[in-house]
Design a protein around this motif. Structure first.
Motif, PDB file in Angstrom:
ATOM      1  N   ALA A  21       0.824  -1.204   0.000  1.00 29.31           N
ATOM      2  CA  ALA A  21       0.000   0.000   0.000  1.00 29.31           C
ATOM      3  C   ALA A  21       0.859   1.256   0.000  1.00 29.31           C
ATOM      4  O   ALA A  21       0.583   2.229  -0.726  1.00 29.31           O
ATOM      5  CB  ALA A  21      -0.929   0.000   1.218  1.00 29.31           C
ATOM      6  N   SER A  22       1.921   1.249   0.797  1.00 29.41           N
ATOM      7  CA  SER A  22       2.835   2.391   0.843  1.00 29.41           C
ATOM      8  C   SER A  22       3.509   2.598  -0.511  1.00 29.41           C
ATOM      9  O   SER A  22       3.625   3.728  -1.008  1.00 29.41           O
ATOM     10  CB  SER A  22       3.887   2.166   1.935  1.00 29.41           C
ATOM     11  N   LEU A  23       3.953   1.505  -1.138  1.00 31.48           N
ATOM     12  CA  LEU A  23       4.574   1.602  -2.458  1.00 31.48           C
ATOM     13  C   LEU A  23       3.577   2.111  -3.482  1.00 31.48           C
ATOM     14  O   LEU A  23       3.896   2.992  -4.296  1.00 31.48           O
ATOM     15  CB  LEU A  23       5.112   0.238  -2.872  1.00 31.48           C
ATOM     16  N   ALA A  24       2.364   1.566  -3.468  1.00 32.09           N
ATOM     17  CA  ALA A  24       1.343   1.994  -4.430  1.00 32.09           C
ATOM     18  C   ALA A  24       1.044   3.482  -4.293  1.00 32.09           C
ATOM     19  O   ALA A  24       0.892   4.188  -5.298  1.00 32.09           O
ATOM     20  CB  ALA A  24       0.075   1.171  -4.240  1.00 32.09           C
ATOM     21  N   ASP A  25       0.970   3.965  -3.068  1.00 29.88           N
ATOM     22  CA  ASP A  25       0.723   5.403  -2.855  1.00 29.88           C
ATOM     23  C   ASP A  25       1.818   6.241  -3.505  1.00 29.88           C
ATOM     24  O   ASP A  25       1.539   7.255  -4.164  1.00 29.88           O
ATOM     25  CB  ASP A  25       0.660   5.707  -1.360  1.00 29.88           C
ATOM     26  N   ALA A  26       3.076   5.829  -3.330  1.00 28.96           N
ATOM     27  CA  ALA A  26       4.205   6.576  -3.886  1.00 28.96           C
ATOM     28  C   ALA A  26       4.178   6.560  -5.416  1.00 28.96           C
ATOM     29  O   ALA A  26       4.413   7.586  -6.063  1.00 28.96           O
ATOM     30  CB  ALA A  26       5.516   5.999  -3.374  1.00 28.96           C
ATOM     31  N   LEU A  27       3.884   5.394  -6.003  1.00 30.77           N
ATOM     32  CA  LEU A  27       3.865   5.285  -7.457  1.00 30.77           C
ATOM     33  C   LEU A  27       2.694   6.044  -8.065  1.00 30.77           C
ATOM     34  O   LEU A  27       2.839   6.707  -9.100  1.00 30.77           O
ATOM     35  CB  LEU A  27       3.815   3.811  -7.875  1.00 30.77           C
ATOM     36  N   GLU A  28       1.541   5.950  -7.433  1.00 29.73           N
ATOM     37  CA  GLU A  28       0.373   6.678  -7.950  1.00 29.73           C
ATOM     38  C   GLU A  28       0.587   8.180  -7.896  1.00 29.73           C
ATOM     39  O   GLU A  28       0.200   8.907  -8.828  1.00 29.73           O
ATOM     40  CB  GLU A  28      -0.872   6.291  -7.149  1.00 29.73           C
ATOM     41  N   ALA A  29       1.219   8.668  -6.838  1.00 36.39           N
ATOM     42  CA  ALA A  29       1.491  10.102  -6.728  1.00 36.39           C
ATOM     43  C   ALA A  29       2.458  10.551  -7.824  1.00 36.39           C
ATOM     44  O   ALA A  29       2.281  11.620  -8.428  1.00 36.39           O
ATOM     45  CB  ALA A  29       2.055  10.432  -5.347  1.00 36.39           C
ATOM     46  N   ALA A  30       3.487   9.744  -8.096  1.00 40.75           N
ATOM     47  CA  ALA A  30       4.446  10.094  -9.141  1.00 40.75           C
ATOM     48  C   ALA A  30       3.787  10.089 -10.511  1.00 40.75           C
ATOM     49  O   ALA A  30       4.042  10.975 -11.340  1.00 40.75           O
ATOM     50  CB  ALA A  30       5.623   9.113  -9.119  1.00 40.75           C
ATOM     51  N   LEU A  64      -0.995  -5.264  -4.015  1.00 42.46           N
ATOM     52  CA  LEU A  64      -0.027  -5.642  -5.031  1.00 42.46           C
ATOM     53  C   LEU A  64      -0.506  -5.196  -6.409  1.00 42.46           C
ATOM     54  O   LEU A  64       0.240  -4.583  -7.186  1.00 42.46           O
ATOM     55  CB  LEU A  64       0.193  -7.156  -5.015  1.00 42.46           C
ATOM     56  N   LYS A  65      -1.756  -5.486  -6.716  1.00 39.93           N
ATOM     57  CA  LYS A  65      -2.306  -5.096  -8.018  1.00 39.93           C
ATOM     58  C   LYS A  65      -2.318  -3.584  -8.173  1.00 39.93           C
ATOM     59  O   LYS A  65      -2.079  -3.064  -9.267  1.00 39.93           O
ATOM     60  CB  LYS A  65      -3.718  -5.666  -8.182  1.00 39.93           C
ATOM     61  N   ARG A  66      -2.590  -2.876  -7.095  1.00 40.68           N
ATOM     62  CA  ARG A  66      -2.620  -1.406  -7.170  1.00 40.68           C
ATOM     63  C   ARG A  66      -1.243  -0.852  -7.504  1.00 40.68           C
ATOM     64  O   ARG A  66      -1.128   0.113  -8.264  1.00 40.68           O
ATOM     65  CB  ARG A  66      -3.135  -0.825  -5.848  1.00 40.68           C
ATOM     66  N   SER A  67      -0.198  -1.456  -6.963  1.00 46.92           N
ATOM     67  CA  SER A  67       1.151  -0.971  -7.260  1.00 46.92           C
ATOM     68  C   SER A  67       1.565  -1.330  -8.688  1.00 46.92           C
ATOM     69  O   SER A  67       2.116  -0.501  -9.422  1.00 46.92           O
ATOM     70  CB  SER A  67       2.156  -1.531  -6.248  1.00 46.92           C
ATOM     71  N   VAL A  68       1.280  -2.564  -9.108  1.00 54.04           N
ATOM     72  CA  VAL A  68       1.634  -2.985 -10.466  1.00 54.04           C
ATOM     73  C   VAL A  68       0.805  -2.229 -11.505  1.00 54.04           C
ATOM     74  O   VAL A  68       1.260  -2.011 -12.630  1.00 54.04           O
ATOM     75  CB  VAL A  68       1.447  -4.509 -10.614  1.00 54.04           C
ATOM     76  N   ALA A  69      -0.395  -1.809 -11.131  1.00 54.24           N
ATOM     77  CA  ALA A  69      -1.268  -1.107 -12.075  1.00 54.24           C
ATOM     78  C   ALA A  69      -0.636   0.161 -12.618  1.00 54.24           C
ATOM     79  O   ALA A  69      -0.943   0.575 -13.739  1.00 54.24           O
ATOM     80  CB  ALA A  69      -2.599  -0.771 -11.394  1.00 54.24           C
ATOM     81  N   VAL A  70       0.242   0.786 -11.851  1.00 58.53           N
ATOM     82  CA  VAL A  70       0.878   2.012 -12.332  1.00 58.53           C
ATOM     83  C   VAL A  70       1.781   1.702 -13.526  1.00 58.53           C
ATOM     84  O   VAL A  70       1.798   2.437 -14.520  1.00 58.53           O
ATOM     85  CB  VAL A  70       1.676   2.698 -11.207  1.00 58.53           C
ATOM     86  N   LEU A  71       2.520   0.605 -13.455  1.00 56.80           N
ATOM     87  CA  LEU A  71       3.338   0.182 -14.594  1.00 56.80           C
ATOM     88  C   LEU A  71       2.447  -0.089 -15.797  1.00 56.80           C
ATOM     89  O   LEU A  71       2.760   0.338 -16.922  1.00 56.80           O
ATOM     90  CB  LEU A  71       4.134  -1.069 -14.237  1.00 56.80           C
ATOM     91  N   PHE A  72       1.328  -0.783 -15.578  1.00 56.82           N
ATOM     92  CA  PHE A  72       0.432  -1.074 -16.682  1.00 56.82           C
ATOM     93  C   PHE A  72      -0.153   0.207 -17.289  1.00 56.82           C
ATOM     94  O   PHE A  72      -0.343   0.296 -18.503  1.00 56.82           O
ATOM     95  CB  PHE A  72      -0.696  -1.990 -16.206  1.00 56.82           C
ATOM     96  N   ARG A  73      -0.444   1.197 -16.444  1.00 55.88           N
ATOM     97  CA  ARG A  73      -0.979   2.455 -16.962  1.00 55.88           C
ATOM     98  C   ARG A  73       0.057   3.175 -17.817  1.00 55.88           C
ATOM     99  O   ARG A  73      -0.273   3.741 -18.871  1.00 55.88           O
ATOM    100  CB  ARG A  73      -1.434   3.341 -15.800  1.00 55.88           C
ATOM    101  N   CYS A  74       1.316   3.155 -17.369  1.00 56.32           N
ATOM    102  CA  CYS A  74       2.387   3.735 -18.199  1.00 56.32           C
ATOM    103  C   CYS A  74       2.425   3.059 -19.563  1.00 56.32           C
ATOM    104  O   CYS A  74       2.495   3.738 -20.605  1.00 56.32           O
ATOM    105  CB  CYS A  74       3.745   3.571 -17.512  1.00 56.32           C
ATOM    106  N   MET A  75       2.365   1.722 -19.590  1.00 57.31           N
ATOM    107  CA  MET A  75       2.451   0.996 -20.849  1.00 57.31           C
ATOM    108  C   MET A  75       1.200   1.196 -21.691  1.00 57.31           C
ATOM    109  O   MET A  75       1.294   1.387 -22.916  1.00 57.31           O
ATOM    110  CB  MET A  75       2.674  -0.490 -20.557  1.00 57.31           C
ATOM    111  N   THR A  76       0.025   1.157 -21.069  1.00 56.99           N
ATOM    112  CA  THR A  76      -1.222   1.334 -21.817  1.00 56.99           C
ATOM    113  C   THR A  76      -1.230   2.664 -22.555  1.00 56.99           C
ATOM    114  O   THR A  76      -1.595   2.740 -23.742  1.00 56.99           O
ATOM    115  CB  THR A  76      -2.431   1.257 -20.866  1.00 56.99           C
ATOM    116  N   GLU A  77      -0.821   3.732 -21.878  1.00 56.23           N
ATOM    117  CA  GLU A  77      -0.852   5.049 -22.495  1.00 56.23           C
ATOM    118  C   GLU A  77       0.264   5.211 -23.525  1.00 56.23           C
ATOM    119  O   GLU A  77       0.095   5.920 -24.526  1.00 56.23           O
ATOM    120  CB  GLU A  77      -0.792   6.129 -21.418  1.00 56.23           C
TER     121      GLU A  77
END
Length: 245
Positions: free
Chosen positions: A74-83, A136-149
């Motif tokens: 959750a902490s990692l996901a928060d950091a990645l989503e903010a970035a 876990l999915k929330r943190s990995v989702a940021v990578l997927f969003r980068c790739m999707t876009e």
């Protein structure tokens, strides 16, 4: 008319406070001894509690590890989503670097959590707690969003990747995409996996102290590698970015 929420009962406030103290104490034990040595008896002793009393808050060592793991993700996901949110949506390389730099900062600032969630699994059994899976999915989702876009912008050339995938591998990659509910085909998922493994390969070497000492601060080397990862996935030649801190 805005509804007024009821106050949390005192007993529940005390339960939550005790659970947070248990997790803080367990975190200190993880930092000192590592995940494999975590024990409820040791946590209870450090808190001045009877081991039997601890079971009123956590059912087992595995449940406590799952709580700590979910908190870490959750902490990692928060950091990645903010970035990701702070990045320029039209600068795909720049936002990728924003996200990976945020991941690196988080790993270096949270070595205990990084080791727990990305090191060898120490809990028993193969199942994953629902909250752990969600974070876990929330943190990995940021990578997927980068790739999707990036794919949506027409920057990723998937033709050569598609040609090299066997039907079995394509099916497995589609299943992975379905599990994470992302609109990316097998080639895009391959690029994601390549980026993910290179990112964590670098971070694990750095976090666990295995990079050559002569490199000093490897921030520029990290940027170079993450830029190369992006360039390998794209038709365009990604320029080397200027350091922004």
């Amino acid at each position: 008319m805005t509804a007024v929420s009821s106050p949390v009962p005192r007993r529940e406030r005390l339960r939550r406070a005790t659970l947070e103290e248990i997790k803080r104490t367990a975190h200190a034990q993880l930092a000192e001894l590592g995940p494999a040595a975590l024990s409820l008896r040791g946590v209870a002793r450090a808190m001045g509690m009877a081991p039997s009393a601890l079971y009123r808050y956590v059912d087992s060592r595995e449940v406590l590890l799952e709580e700590l793991t979910a908190d870490g993700f959750a902490s990692l996901a928060d950091a990645l989503e903010a970035a990701f949110a702070a990045g320029d949506p039209h600068d795909h390389l720049g936002r990728w670097l924003d996200v990976t730099r945020a991941h690196r900062r988080w790993a270096l600032n949270h070595p205990v959590e990084y080791r727990l969630i990305f090191g060898p699994r120490v809990s028993e059994g193969g199942s994953v707690d629902n909250r752990v899976a969600a974070e876990l999915k929330r943190s990995v989702a940021v990578l997927f969003r980068c790739m999707t876009e990036t794919i949506g912008a027409g920057l990723v050339d998937t033709s050569q990747v598609d040609a090299g995938l066997t039907p079995t591998m394509q099916a497995r990659l589609r299943a992975w995409a379905a599990d994470h509910e992302v609109p990316i085909g097998p080639a895009g998922m391959t690029v994601c996996l390549t980026a993910w493994t290179q990112l964590h390969g670098f971070l694990s070497l750095e976090t666990f102290g295995h990079l050559p000492p002569a490199l000093g601060d490897p921030a520029d080397l990290f940027d170079r590698q993450m830029t190369d990862v992006f360039a390998q996935a794209c038709r365009v030649i990604a320029r080397r970015p200027r350091r922004t801190g």
